[in-house]
Design a protein around this motif. Structure first.
Motif, PDB file in Angstrom:
ATOM      1  N   ASP A 220     -64.474 -30.850 -37.678  1.00 24.25           N
ATOM      2  CA  ASP A 220     -63.076 -30.418 -37.686  1.00 24.25           C
ATOM      3  C   ASP A 220     -62.127 -31.608 -37.788  1.00 24.25           C
ATOM      4  O   ASP A 220     -61.082 -31.532 -38.455  1.00 24.25           O
ATOM      5  CB  ASP A 220     -62.761 -29.603 -36.437  1.00 24.25           C
TER       6      ASP A 220
ATOM      7  N   GLU B  16     -58.898 -32.351 -40.316  1.00 24.15           N
ATOM      8  CA  GLU B  16     -57.559 -32.710 -39.843  1.00 24.15           C
ATOM      9  C   GLU B  16     -57.112 -34.047 -40.426  1.00 24.15           C
ATOM     10  O   GLU B  16     -55.931 -34.225 -40.788  1.00 24.15           O
ATOM     11  CB  GLU B  16     -57.566 -32.781 -38.314  1.00 24.15           C
TER      12      GLU B  16
ATOM     13  N   GLU C 150     -55.892 -33.666 -44.006  1.00 22.98           N
ATOM     14  CA  GLU C 150     -54.541 -33.088 -44.079  1.00 22.98           C
ATOM     15  C   GLU C 150     -53.492 -34.176 -43.882  1.00 22.98           C
ATOM     16  O   GLU C 150     -52.476 -34.221 -44.599  1.00 22.98           O
ATOM     17  CB  GLU C 150     -54.399 -31.988 -43.029  1.00 22.98           C
TER      18      GLU C 150
ATOM     19  N   GLU D 269     -57.493 -26.895 -46.019  1.00 22.00           N
ATOM     20  CA  GLU D 269     -57.549 -25.747 -45.109  1.00 22.00           C
ATOM     21  C   GLU D 269     -58.039 -24.506 -45.846  1.00 22.00           C
ATOM     22  O   GLU D 269     -58.924 -23.783 -45.371  1.00 22.00           O
ATOM     23  CB  GLU D 269     -56.167 -25.485 -44.502  1.00 22.00           C
TER      24      GLU D 269
ATOM     25  N   PHE E 227     -59.067 -38.373 -35.253  1.00 23.14           N
ATOM     26  CA  PHE E 227     -58.951 -36.914 -35.250  1.00 23.14           C
ATOM     27  C   PHE E 227     -60.234 -36.266 -34.728  1.00 23.14           C
ATOM     28  O   PHE E 227     -61.330 -36.809 -34.857  1.00 23.14           O
ATOM     29  CB  PHE E 227     -58.660 -36.411 -36.663  1.00 23.14           C
TER      30      PHE E 227
END
Length: 552
Positions: free
Chosen positions: A279, A283, A286, A520, A253
């Motif tokens: 970032d 990701e 998640e 998030e 990611f």
């Protein structure tokens, strides 16, 4: 001052796997904790092994709980005593209690031994105990009495640099293990993902190449239950557990930094970054939460210890798990294969590299001498035997010729007819457990040029090197790793303070977000919390040393 150093191979020395005789002008008198080891006339003392009269030294060490707690029962030390005529009075602590016991022992200055054989001191420990006068500098002893170690420093000057504190002193004797180099070094990837190839074949599944495909494979494992009776665990790990963590998957990611135990990566323009603020890290969390929600993860992965993790592996319950070597989990090695780098939703495909992995396995504080050392010259000369090319592999892995036990080696010959340690077939034995019964660790050096000259490469190391070279190097997108640098006392203190909060909070949130989601919504507050804990200041210090490292 005149100094003569030469090597003499004798039958006793060969039996011990070493070869050293050191001699020079001077008397045998000593000065307590003399950091040069010289006599009153400034001369190197005559120390030739075996000693004419028995010498004595005292050391603290450690040993695994499942092995003998009396080091003098180990064949390696018995042979060393016969070859040197130096008797060691050992104080041995169980490995998992060693840190606390060691610190307690070091706080009692009047009863300190001559040294700590398995000291495993961090940079912070070395500087702290040196400042307190508990341990002594050893660079002069290395130059005067340790030709084996000095030869290594002369050939690989980076090791002397890595051992030298900002004040110019060396406070510890290192452990060095070279197995490959650069991206192909054995420690470039710590925790590998191992997928159950036997189950893939039984279920007519292909080896997944993307995160989406892996999700489907894990779902199939859960639904088809190849372990039987509901015992199948699609994926297991030990969260934040070093080699047993699943951080390697997170390289699919974002920019591909994934996650590594110290959460540090170096960009290709030599900038230090915290992996857990990228970032791609968000990701990945998640995606991992989705796997958890579907029941594709071992629910015990957030609480289990090593023994529980291994027990389920031995019961053949895993579809995918993470570790240094699948054989250590008790699984049938032939049933598992390393899972190659996966491509993420945006096509990112990267294998994160561990810090310090560009040189070798390295520990600058493996052994130290204390201010109570009665004969620093003798201690240094004895410790130098650990760096002899035939001795270091034995200390690191085990020995040969022990009756009634499985031996790591047999004493063989190389192509030139010289003595060489040949690894024996481990069979179904766990490499870790077999070595724990014989190896003594401590200060040593196993260099790449030793293989097939003094020792064969261990089978389990060779197949791991092959995996890295053939499967993972092609997807190592990071050209640099954070090197093993010796920081100042001030900067070490500061970084230790920052690391305590940064690591604890980062790892707490990692586990929480995988289980409960919400990354998030909580990402901005998380970033701010890390800043409050000093992340920018921490990275600034790390960057300073990285810049200095590449400026040399």
């Amino acid at each position: 001052m005149k100094r003569n150093v030469w090597y003499r191979l004798t039958a006793a020395a060969l039996t011990a796997g070493m070869a050293l005789s050191l001699s020079a002008c001077g008397s045998s008198s000593t000065q307590k904790a003399d950091t040069s080891g010289l006599d009153e006339n400034g001369q190197v003392k005559e120390i030739s092994f075996p000693l004419a009269e028995t010498g004595e030294l005292s050391f603290i060490t450690s040993a695994p709980a499942n092995s003998t707690q009396n080091p003098n029962e180990r064949l390696i030390f018995q042979r060393l005593e016969e070859a040197t005529n130096v008797h060691i009075d050992w104080t041995c602590f169980v490995e998992d209690q060693f840190s606390d016991k060691k610190n307690l022992a070091l706080s009692q200055a009047k009863s300190l031994p001559d040294g700590l054989f398995n000291a495993d001191m961090s940079t912070y420990d070395l500087l702290r105990y040196a400042k307190q006068g508990v341990i002594i500098p050893v660079e002069d002893l290395i130059d005067n009495y340790m030709p084996n170690l000095k030869a290594i420093f002369d050939k690989y000057p980076e090791y002397r640099t890595m051992c030298t504190a900002p004040d110019g002193h060396i406070y510890g004797f290192p452990w060095i293990e070279q197995l490959g180099e650069g991206k192909e070094a054995i420690q470039s990837v710590g925790g590998m993902p191992f997928i159950n190839k036997k189950w893939l074949d039984e279920l007519n599944l292909e080896v997944p190449t993307t995160t989406e495909e892996l999700t489907e494979v894990l779902r199939t494992f859960k639904e088809k239950d190849p372990a039987g009776n509901g015992q199948t665990i699609p994926m297991s790990f030990i969260v934040n557990g070093g080699n047993e963590d699943l951080g390697v998957l997170m390289g699919a990611f974002g920019d591909g930094y994934g996650d590594v135990p110290d959460h540090i990566a170096v960009t290709n323009d030599k900038k230090v970054v915290w992996t857990a603020t990228q970032d791609g890290y968000k990701e990945a969390l998640e995606w991992l939460h989705e796997l958890y929600e579907e029941g594709l993860m071992d629910p015990e992965a957030f609480t289990q210890d090593w023994s529980n993790f291994v027990a389920k592996g031995k019961a053949d319950r895993y579809g995918l798990f993470f570790t240094w070597d699948a054989a250590n989990i008790g699984s049938k090695l032939e049933d598992y294969i390393p899972l190659p780098a996966l491509a993420g939703p945006e096509g990112t495909k990267s294998i994160p590299r561990q810090s310090g992995s560009a040189t070798s396995g390295f520990n600058r504080g493996r052994c130290v001498l204390t201010a109570n050392c009665r004969d620093t010259a003798l201690a240094a000369a004895w410790l130098d035997q650990m760096y002899a090319p035939l001795q270091s592999p034995q200390n690191n892995w085990g020995t040969y010729g022990e009756e009634g036990k499985f031996n790591i080696f047999e004493l063989s010959e190389n192509a030139e007819g010289e003595p060489m340690l040949k690894h024996m077939d481990l069979g179904t034995e766990s490499p870790v457990e077999v070595r724990q019964n014989q190896s003594v660790n401590g200060p040593l050096a196993v260099l790449n040029e030793y293989y097939d000259v003094y020792v064969t490469c261990p089978d389990d190391a060779q197949y791991r090197l092959d995996w890295i070279k053939d499967i993972y190097v092609q997807d190592m997108t990071e050209e640099y790793v954070y090197p093993d640098v010796f920081t100042s006392q001030e900067d070490t203190d500061a970084m230790n303070q920052y690391e305590t909060d940064l690591d604890q909070y980062t790892e707490q949130m990692k586990a929480d977000w995988i289980m409960n989601g919400g990354v998030e919504e909580g990402w901005e507050a998380y970033q701010q919390k890390l800043e409050d804990y000093g992340l920018s200041k921490y990275l600034e210090i790390k960057q300073k040393y990285l810049d200095a490292y590449y400026a040399d």
